[in-house]
Design an enzyme around this catalytic site. Sequence first.
Site, PDB file in Angstrom:
ATOM      1  N   LYS A 173       1.032  -1.200  -0.123  1.00 58.36           N
ATOM      2  CA  LYS A 173       0.069  -0.120  -0.050  1.00 58.36           C
ATOM      3  C   LYS A 173       0.893   1.295  -0.064  1.00 58.36           C
ATOM      4  O   LYS A 173       1.727   1.451   1.003  1.00 58.36           O
ATOM      5  CB  LYS A 173      -0.905   0.038   1.142  1.00 58.36           C
ATOM      6  CG  LYS A 173      -1.943   1.400   1.236  1.00 58.36           C
ATOM      7  CD  LYS A 173      -2.197   1.630   2.435  1.00 58.36           C
ATOM      8  CE  LYS A 173      -1.950   3.148   2.718  1.00 58.36           C
ATOM      9  NZ  LYS A 173      -2.088   4.087   1.664  1.00 58.36           N
ATOM     10  N   GLU A 248      10.113   1.604  10.316  1.00 60.35           N
ATOM     11  CA  GLU A 248      11.050   2.408  10.017  1.00 60.35           C
ATOM     12  C   GLU A 248      10.230   3.803  10.100  1.00 60.35           C
ATOM     13  O   GLU A 248       9.186   4.155   9.439  1.00 60.35           O
ATOM     14  CB  GLU A 248      11.508   2.476   8.753  1.00 60.35           C
ATOM     15  CG  GLU A 248      12.316   1.101   8.129  1.00 60.35           C
ATOM     16  CD  GLU A 248      13.609   1.056   8.838  1.00 60.35           C
ATOM     17  OE1 GLU A 248      14.001   2.035   9.500  1.00 60.35           O
ATOM     18  OE2 GLU A 248      14.109  -0.226   9.126  1.00 60.35           O
ATOM     19  N   CYS A 282      13.641  11.300   6.107  1.00 55.97           N
ATOM     20  CA  CYS A 282      13.301  10.950   7.635  1.00 55.97           C
ATOM     21  C   CYS A 282      14.981  11.328   8.141  1.00 55.97           C
ATOM     22  O   CYS A 282      15.273  11.230   9.195  1.00 55.97           O
ATOM     23  CB  CYS A 282      13.153   9.441   7.504  1.00 55.97           C
ATOM     24  SG  CYS A 282      14.177   8.425   6.789  1.00 55.97           S
ATOM     25  N   GLU A 384       9.530  16.218  15.206  1.00 53.73           N
ATOM     26  CA  GLU A 384       9.643  16.221  13.424  1.00 53.73           C
ATOM     27  C   GLU A 384       8.720  17.190  12.955  1.00 53.73           C
ATOM     28  O   GLU A 384       7.612  17.229  12.906  1.00 53.73           O
ATOM     29  CB  GLU A 384       9.508  14.910  13.106  1.00 53.73           C
ATOM     30  CG  GLU A 384       9.992  14.682  11.743  1.00 53.73           C
ATOM     31  CD  GLU A 384       9.610  13.170  11.179  1.00 53.73           C
ATOM     32  OE1 GLU A 384       8.406  12.800  11.647  1.00 53.73           O
ATOM     33  OE2 GLU A 384      10.706  12.771  10.571  1.00 53.73           O
TER      34      GLU A 384
HETATM   35  P1  NDP Z   1       2.062   8.179   7.934  1.00 51.86           P
HETATM   36  O1  NDP Z   1       2.663   7.542   8.878  1.00 51.86           O
HETATM   37  O2  NDP Z   1       1.316   9.164   7.640  1.00 51.86           O
HETATM   38  O3  NDP Z   1       1.979   7.111   6.452  1.00 51.86           O
HETATM   39  C1  NDP Z   1       2.794   6.149   5.941  1.00 51.86           C
HETATM   40  C2  NDP Z   1       1.879   5.212   5.545  1.00 51.86           C
HETATM   41  O4  NDP Z   1       1.129   4.562   6.216  1.00 51.86           O
HETATM   42  C3  NDP Z   1       0.837   5.988   4.324  1.00 51.86           C
HETATM   43  O5  NDP Z   1       1.013   4.864   3.194  1.00 51.86           O
HETATM   44  C4  NDP Z   1      -0.108   5.777   4.886  1.00 51.86           C
HETATM   45  O6  NDP Z   1      -1.363   5.841   4.186  1.00 51.86           O
HETATM   46  C5  NDP Z   1      -0.446   4.657   5.677  1.00 51.86           C
HETATM   47  N1  NDP Z   1      -1.009   4.496   6.804  1.00 51.86           N
HETATM   48  C6  NDP Z   1      -1.865   5.582   7.508  1.00 51.86           C
HETATM   49  N2  NDP Z   1      -2.522   5.217   8.517  1.00 51.86           N
HETATM   50  C7  NDP Z   1      -2.317   3.719   8.620  1.00 51.86           C
HETATM   51  C8  NDP Z   1      -2.806   2.561   9.308  1.00 51.86           C
HETATM   52  N3  NDP Z   1      -3.919   3.032  10.161  1.00 51.86           N
HETATM   53  N4  NDP Z   1      -2.752   1.425   8.915  1.00 51.86           N
HETATM   54  C9  NDP Z   1      -1.869   1.221   7.951  1.00 51.86           C
HETATM   55  N5  NDP Z   1      -1.240   2.269   7.282  1.00 51.86           N
HETATM   56  C10 NDP Z   1      -1.699   3.397   7.498  1.00 51.86           C
HETATM   57  O7  NDP Z   1       3.808   8.894   7.076  1.00 51.86           O
HETATM   58  P2  NDP Z   1       3.958   9.961   6.001  1.00 51.86           P
HETATM   59  O8  NDP Z   1       3.347   9.123   4.603  1.00 51.86           O
HETATM   60  O9  NDP Z   1       3.323  11.189   6.325  1.00 51.86           O
HETATM   61  O10 NDP Z   1       5.360   9.716   5.841  1.00 51.86           O
HETATM   62  C11 NDP Z   1       6.154  10.620   6.404  1.00 51.86           C
HETATM   63  C12 NDP Z   1       6.965  10.016   7.799  1.00 51.86           C
HETATM   64  O11 NDP Z   1       7.597   8.992   7.215  1.00 51.86           O
HETATM   65  C13 NDP Z   1       7.847  11.028   8.494  1.00 51.86           C
HETATM   66  O12 NDP Z   1       7.416  10.773   9.628  1.00 51.86           O
HETATM   67  C14 NDP Z   1       9.303  10.303   8.203  1.00 51.86           C
HETATM   68  O13 NDP Z   1      10.040  10.412   9.120  1.00 51.86           O
HETATM   69  C15 NDP Z   1       8.800   8.864   7.965  1.00 51.86           C
HETATM   70  N6  NDP Z   1       9.785   8.145   7.367  1.00 51.86           N
HETATM   71  C16 NDP Z   1      10.621   7.344   7.888  1.00 51.86           C
HETATM   72  C17 NDP Z   1      11.541   6.563   7.221  1.00 51.86           C
HETATM   73  C18 NDP Z   1      12.783   5.538   7.666  1.00 51.86           C
HETATM   74  O14 NDP Z   1      13.113   4.739   6.837  1.00 51.86           O
HETATM   75  N7  NDP Z   1      12.872   5.774   9.019  1.00 51.86           N
HETATM   76  C19 NDP Z   1      11.817   6.915   5.675  1.00 51.86           C
HETATM   77  C20 NDP Z   1      10.822   7.972   5.127  1.00 51.86           C
HETATM   78  C21 NDP Z   1       9.859   8.436   5.848  1.00 51.86           C
HETATM   79  P3  NDP Z   1      -2.180   7.284   3.851  1.00 51.86           P
HETATM   80  O15 NDP Z   1      -0.861   8.057   3.114  1.00 51.86           O
HETATM   81  O16 NDP Z   1      -3.287   7.027   2.851  1.00 51.86           O
HETATM   82  O17 NDP Z   1      -2.381   7.937   5.117  1.00 51.86           O
END
Ligand code: NDP
Length: 480
Positions: A173, A248, A282, A384
């Site tokens: 997803k 992550e 991130c 963040e």
């Molecule tokens: P989110 O946590 O909002 O979303 C990540 C993914 O999870 C999206 O596909 C989102 O879908 C989905 N999601 C949301 N709610 C649920 C749920 N209840 N169950 C399962 N999946 C769900 O993060 P962002 O997309 O805003 O990304 C930014 C964040 O990611 C930052 O905090 C960043 O630091 C972190 N990040 C970490 C990395 C690492 O390697 N440590 C690398 C890159 C980013 P939808 O978009 O449809 O809500």
Amino acid sequence: MEKIFNYINGELVAPENGQYLDNINPSTGKVYSLIPDSDKRDINNAVKSAKKAFPMWSSTSKQERSKILMKLADNIEKHFDKLVIAESKDNGKPESLASKVDIPRAPANIRFFAGAILHDSSNLHEMDGVAINYTLRQPIGVAACISPWNLPLYLLTWKIAPALASGNTVVAKPSEITPMTAYLFSKICIESGLPKGVLNIVHGLGSKVGDPLTTHKDTPIVSFTGGTVTGKHIATVTAPMFKKLSLELGGKNPNIIFADADFDKAVSIASRAAFTNQGQICLCGSRIFIEEKIYNKFRDALIAKASKLIVGDPKDPKTNLGAVVSKDHMNKILSKIDEAKKMGGKILLGGERNLLEGELKEGYYIKPTIIEGLDYNCSINQEEIFGPVVSIIPFKTEEEVINMANSTKYGLSASIFTENVSKAHRVAAKIDSGVIWINTWLLRDLRIPFGGMKSSGLGREGGFKSLDFFTEPKNICVKI
Ligand code: NDP
């Protein structure tokens, strides 16, 4: 208007409910395509198809799996330019960045794991002539792979490559905010002859699609990259089901500049670490700690460097920063800047929206922003922001900076700048981060364990760590 489809059982299909969401181009603020607003039924279809494909795919030889994945990587390269344009349009990032970082990393991820499975080995423990133990590592079943919007194709492939290479089937997803390259990738899978059901991609909202995927009884492995709040939710719902979980999550990464650093290199890398991808990585260094002796000089040089960055049209090769990913995200970043001002923070550079003209006038652009004068402990320096915003903080001693660097709930990455080798190793050992760079930033070797401590994640990915995560060890004891 172009419609994106789910990829289920080898076919591009509409969501069961026939509903779609708007997909917005952040550089113009205009809707440019429609995304399936999928629900539980689509997830059930995708998991069913992945489950059906598992016996075939897991028993396909490693050589054959590797060959198919290598073809997938070749075909990504065949469509390189189209993917670059799509990633930039969907996410707002400069095309120059997508062509240097995002899109090249997708085939690199796939080739890396397609090669790694051919060079894997397993453990053998001998018991003094009494018995031997050998450990098999076997694929588990259907892996749920959930990825964020900041590096869409890069992070999607970082998950699905080891999952598929090690013999699992996958339901992925992508973020609903940036679905386009995942959609183009599903077309590439069809073109490459990936067997039906091996990979399935379902588009839609986290709550409607992510939840049924992570809690599905037939997805025993969940690999998630995204925000810490979502990660906590996923950990809560999957723990009672005893799923294998990799998280992550976010970071608030320190960038530590000692007075004996190579000054010009440190300024240049600190600016890159703060503002690349509009600060939406991130690993971005969003807190810069500068040794007091060089604080003023470094601050002025950083301002001079960052003020040269061009915020503008992602299509223009001269652009350094494009648009941030969405209107909501832009407003969140701007409200954090306001909060910083109210707390007494001094905005040294930027601090506001960058208004462009013509078709870009509704785009979500923010100027690179440098803030000083805030306590290391305040919310701006603890939470963040995930935008082009960096805070600079002076320090006097090694002990003080280690304390400040470790003060947040995060522990993802850190950079240390010094020409003193002993100091570099001493400080690195004391920083609570999963990934530490000395005199550099974002230099990635795909073999290293990658991930965060504390609220930045659970487990490690990368190299054989990823292959271990996506397989189950089984020990077999043979009496001699
Ligand atoms: P989110 O946590 O909002 O979303 C990540 C993914 O999870 C999206 O596909 C989102 O879908 C989905 N999601 C949301 N709610 C649920 C749920 N209840 N169950 C399962 N999946 C769900 O993060 P962002 O997309 O805003 O990304 C930014 C964040 O990611 C930052 O905090 C960043 O630091 C972190 N990040 C970490 C990395 C690492 O390697 N440590 C690398 C890159 C980013 P939808 O978009 O449809 O809500």
